[in-house]
Enzyme design. Structure first.
Site, PDB file in Angstrom:
ATOM      1  N   CYS A 206      38.168  47.449  35.863  1.00 43.39           N
ATOM      2  CA  CYS A 206      37.264  47.158  34.748  1.00 43.39           C
ATOM      3  C   CYS A 206      37.376  48.249  33.682  1.00 43.39           C
ATOM      4  O   CYS A 206      37.223  49.431  33.985  1.00 43.39           O
ATOM      5  CB  CYS A 206      35.823  47.044  35.240  1.00 43.39           C
ATOM      6  SG  CYS A 206      34.634  46.706  33.917  1.00 43.39           S
TER       7      CYS A 206
ATOM      8  N   LYS B  11      41.483  44.530  42.911  1.00 45.89           N
ATOM      9  CA  LYS B  11      42.018  44.151  41.600  1.00 45.89           C
ATOM     10  C   LYS B  11      42.195  45.420  40.779  1.00 45.89           C
ATOM     11  O   LYS B  11      41.255  46.202  40.634  1.00 45.89           O
ATOM     12  CB  LYS B  11      41.078  43.181  40.879  1.00 45.89           C
ATOM     13  CG  LYS B  11      41.642  42.600  39.588  1.00 45.89           C
ATOM     14  CD  LYS B  11      40.741  41.495  39.048  1.00 45.89           C
ATOM     15  CE  LYS B  11      41.384  40.780  37.866  1.00 45.89           C
ATOM     16  NZ  LYS B  11      41.434  41.614  36.653  1.00 45.89           N
TER      17      LYS B  11
END
Length: 685
Positions: A423, A462
Site C-alpha cells: 500500500c 501482496k
C-alpha cells in the site's frame, strides 16, 4: 426517431486540437483516440476543480475560494447524532418495523422517538420502484422507515434485518467478543506461542500480560490485602484500584474475565476440498506431504474431537510443514483485487455476477481490528455467493499481524488471508506498514513466519517491486518467501514511489515469477484492461498462476466477461445502466432501504462513478482496446445517456444517482475520496 447529435452535427471545432491529431499521435500522448465525429469541446467550468464544489439536486454550485467549510469535531458530530436520535427523524427501529408504538420493549424509557405522525411528516417522499427486499420475495426489515414503502404489499409488517443478513452474509463480529476486545481481555495463545518460538515476543506485550505482571508484583510485595484492626479488608479509595481488587478476588474464586481464543469453538466451517494436486506436480522433498487445493468453504463444520488435543507448539512432531498446508488453486482464475472504498460487498457481488472467480475484501488495518472497531470489521463481511473469498489485512509488526490472523481465523469464514505489503498511502506507510515493509526484509520475514505459523489458513502476500523506483528487490526475496510460509505472492509491477503513474513493469514481474520456486504461486498485477492484456501476460510468462485485476474492474467491471468470452464488449449505455441498477439493489440489501441506507448506497455509487466515467465505448475508438493509462477527451456518446456517463463532472454523477435513488437531500455535497489515477504525476513518496 431522433438522431443523436453526434450523427447529425459536423465535426466540432475542438479547442484543444485533438481532432487534428492522428490516432498514433494521440496514443503516444496517452490520449484516447476517439473518432473525430464524436469529439466535442471541453466543458466550460465555473471553477477549475468542480469536484470540490457543492453539488445539490443535480446542479453544481461553484465553490467560493474564500469560504472554507468548517470541519466538525468528533464531539460536535456526536452531539448532532444524539439530537437526531431524540428528534422525529430518529424513530425507534421497533416502532418503525411494525408501525405500532406498543411493540417497543422499552416503552417510555426508549431513547428513540415514538411519534409516528411526526416521523411521517418529515420523512422524504418514497423513491420510485420496488423495495429490494420485496423483489427478493422477502419481508422488508425496515417497515415504516423503508423509502420504498409504497411498494410493500403487506403494509408496514416488517421482517428481521439480522435474520436476513445471517442468511446471506457472514463474518460479523459478535458483541461479546467486541466488548472483550474493547477491554483488551482477549488472549492469543497460538500467536503468542509462535512469536515466542521465533523470538519475536518482545517487551511490548499486550495490556493483559502487563496487568498480570503488575498483580503478581503486588502479591509478592504485600503477600496479603491490607486489613484494619478488626481483620476486615480495607478497600482502596481509588476506583481503579477497587476494580483491580475486585478482579483479583474473582480470580481467587475461580472466575476468569479474560477470553482465550483457544477455549472457544471456531465459528468457521472447514473448507471443502474439490480437487487434488496432480501427483508429481509438487515435490514433497521426501516428507510424503500431501497438498490440498482449497475451494469454496460452504459445508457445515466438522464435529470437534472430545479428546485432548496436543498443540503443535508443545509437540514439534505435529507441526505442519508449509507444503502440508491447504493451498488455493489460483491458476487461470479471475481474481478481483481488494479495492479500498469501492471494493465493497455489493460491488464484489456485481463482479461475481459478471464472471469473477476469486474475491477479496477491502484492506483492513490490524490495530483497528484488534480494538474491535465495527467499521473495520465490516470490511471483512462476505456474501454467500463469494465461493472463493479472502480478506486483506495490513500491519507493521509481527505480533500485531499474528494476533489479528488468529482472531480473524477464529471469527470469520475465509479461504485465505492476504497481507498487504504494498500500500503506497502516506498514512499507512508512515506507520511502518504497507510499502514501508519493502525496506525491511527481515521484518517481512518475521511477519509471514508468525502469521503462517499461527493458523492453518493459507497466508498470501501482496507486494510492489520496491519502495524507490529503480531499486527493485522482490527478485532477491521471492525464492525465500515460500520457506517463510507464504502460500502465494502477488506482485504489483510498480514501486511505491510511482504510486499509479507510468506503466507497470511486467518484465520484472515475469523475472520474479521465473525465480520463484515451483510450489509458490506468483500472481501479476497492473494495467490489465482487456482480454488481450490478460492473454499476453499468460502467454509470455507461463510461470504466472494468474493475474489480479484492480482498477480495470473499477472502470469496466464487465472485463471479467470479456476475458471469459474472449471478446471486446461494445456495451451499450442501457446495459451499463442495468449494471448500476443491480449495484443499487444489492447496496440497498446490504446497507438498508431506509434513508440512511439509501444515502450510504448513493455515496458509494458516486465513488464508483468517479471511475466509470473514464471508460470509452469500443464503438467510439479509432484504436482498440482502450488502455488504462489513456486520458479520455471530451466526447459525445451515441445517445444522451452515454454522453452523461462519459462526463467527469460530479454534478452529472449526482444526476445518474438521482435516476436510481431519487433526489439528493438538501445541502448534499460530494467530492471523491480517491484522486489518484493512472495518469497522475508520480509522487516522490
Amino acid at each position: 426517431m431522433d438522431e443523436s447529435p453526434a450523427e447529425t452535427a459536423p465535426v466540432p471545432e475542438v479547442s484543444n486540437g485533438w481532432a487534428d491529431r492522428t490516432p498514433e499521435e494521440l496514443v503516444a500522448k496517452s490520449i484516447a483516440p476517439v473518432k473525430k465525429q464524436f469529439l466535442c469541446p471541453p466543458p466550460i467550468r465555473a471553477c477549475s476543480n468542480e469536484q470540490n464544489g457543492a453539488v445539490s439536486g443535480g446542479k453544481t454550485k461553484p465553490a467560493q475560494t474564500s469560504v472554507v467549510k468548517e470541519k466538525k469535531s468528533k464531539r460536535q458530530l456526536k452531539r448532532e447524532r444524539q439530537q437526531a436520535v431524540k428528534s422525529a427523524v430518529g424513530i425507534c427501529p421497533e416502532v418503525a418495523k411494525r408501525g405500532d408504538v406498543s411493540r417497543c420493549p422499552y416503552n417510555d424509557k426508549c431513547r428513540f422517538s415514538h411519534d409516528i405522525e411526526a416521523y411521517k411528516a418529515q420523512k422524504p417522499e418514497d423513491i420510485e420502484g420496488d423495495c429490494p427486499f420485496m423483489t427478493a420475495q422477502e419481508t422488508c426489515p425496515y417497515g415504516l422507515a423503508c423509502r420504498f414503502l409504497g411498494s410493500h404489499k403487506d403494509g408496514v409488517e416488517a421482517g428481521d434485518v439480522s435474520a436476513h443478513r445471517r442468511s446471506s452474509e457472514m463474518n460479523g463480529l459478535s458483541k461479546d467478543v467486541q466488548k472483550l476486545l474493547w477491554k483488551n481481555k482477549v488472549k492469543f495463545p497460538k500467536a503468542d506461542a509462535k512469536l515466542k518460538a521465533l523470538g519475536l515476543l518482545g517487551h511490548a506485550n499486550s495490556k493483559i500480560k502487563i496487568l498480570e505482571n503488575k498483580k503478581d508484583d503486588q502479591v509478592v510485595s504485600n503477600n496479603c490485602h491490607v486489613t484494619d484492626g478488626n481483620g476486615c479488608t480495607e478497600l482502596p479509595n481509588n476506583s481503579d484500584d477497587k476494580m483491580e481488587l475486585a478482579a483479583e478476588i474473582r480470580e481467587e474464586n475461580g472466575v476468569d474475565e479474560t477470553f482465550s481464543l483457544e477455549s472457544r469453538p471456531s465459528k468457521k466451517p472447514r473448507s471443502v476440498i474439490e480437487e487434488e494436486i496432480l501427483s508429481g506436480e509438487v515435490d514433497d522433498g521426501g516428507a510424503n506431504a500431501t497438498a490440498e487445493v482449497v475451494e469454496p468453504s460452504c459445508t457445515s463444520p466438522e464435529p470437534e474431537a472430545t479428546a485432548d488435543i496436543v498443540s503443535p507448539e508443545s509437540d514439534r512432531s505435529l507441526k505442519l510443514h508449509p507444503r502440508e498446508k491447504k493451498l488455493i488453486d489460483f491458476r487461470e482464475k479471475l481474481y478481483l483485487a481488494p479495492l479500498t472504498t469501492v471494493g465493497n460487498l455489493p460491488f464484489r457481488r456485481v463482479c461475481k455476477g459478471l464472471g469473477a472467480d476469486i474475491t477479496c475484501g477491502e484492506m483492513a488495518m490490524c490495530t483497528n481490528l484488534l480494538q474491535g472497531q465495527a467499521s473495520e470489521w465490516a470490511l471483512l463481511r462476505r456474501h454467500s455467493s463469494e465461493d472463493l473469498f479472502g480478506v486483506q489485512i495490513c500491519g507493521a509488526y509481527p505480533d500485531t499481524l499474528a494476533r489479528t490472523v488468529e482472531l480473524v481465523n477464529q471469527e470469520c469464514t475465509v479461504d485465505f488471508i492476504d497481507i498487504n505489503m504494498g500500500c503506497p498511502i502516506d498514512i499507512v506507510v508512515n506507520k511502518g506498514a504497507g510499502s514501508a515493509l519493502l525496506t525491511k526484509p527481515m521484518r517481512m520475514k518475521g511477519i509471514v513466519q508468525a502469521a503462517s505459523g499461527t493458523v492453518d489458513c493459507p497466508i498470501t502476500i501482496k507486494v510492489r517491486t520496491a519502495y524507490f523506483e529503480g531499486k527493485n528487490r522482490i527478485d532477491s526475496l521471492i525464492a525465500d518467501m515460500g520457506n517463510w510460509g507464504a502460500s502465494a505472492v502477488t506482485i504489483h509491477g510498480r514501486s511505491r514511489q510511482q504510486r499509479y503513474s507510468k506503466l507497470a513493469d511486467w518484465e520484472y514481474v515475469y523475472q520474479c515469477a521465473r525465480k520463484a520456486p515451483d510450489a509458490l504461486p506468483v500472481l501479476g498485477n497492473g494495467d490489465i484492461f482487456s482480454y488481450l492484456d490478460w492473454n499476453k501476460h499468460q502467454a509470455e510468462c507461463p510461470e504466472l498462476s494468474t493475474c489480479m485485476i484492480a482498477r480495470g474492474a473499477l472502470v469496466k467491471p464487465w472485463i471479467f466477461t470479456e476475458i471469459k468470452e474472449q471478446r471486446h464488449w461494445d456495451i451499450s449505455s442501457g446495459e451499463r445502466l442495468n449494471i448500476l441498477k443491480d449495484y443499487v439493489r444489492l447496496g440497498l440489501e446490504h446497507w438498508g432501504s431506509d434513508t440512511k441506507g439509501v444515502e450510504t448506497t448513493r455515496r458509494f455509487l458516486l465513488e464508483w462513478l468517479s471511475y466509470t466515467c473514464r471508460y470509452v465505448p469500443v464503438g467510439l475508438l479509432e484504436v482498440i482496446p482502450q488502455r488504462l493509462s489513456w486520458r479520455p477527451p471530451s466526447y459525445f456518446g451515441r445517445d444522451d445517456l452515454e454522453t452523461l456517463m462519459a462526463s467527469d463532472s460530479a454534478a452529472d454523477w449526482v444526476r445518474i444517482s438521482e435516476m436510481l435513488l431519487g433526489k439528493v437531500p438538501d445541502g448534499f455535497t460530494f467530492a471523491p475520496k480517491h484522486k489518484s489515477n493512472s495518469y497522475d504525476r508520480a509522487e516522490n513518496g
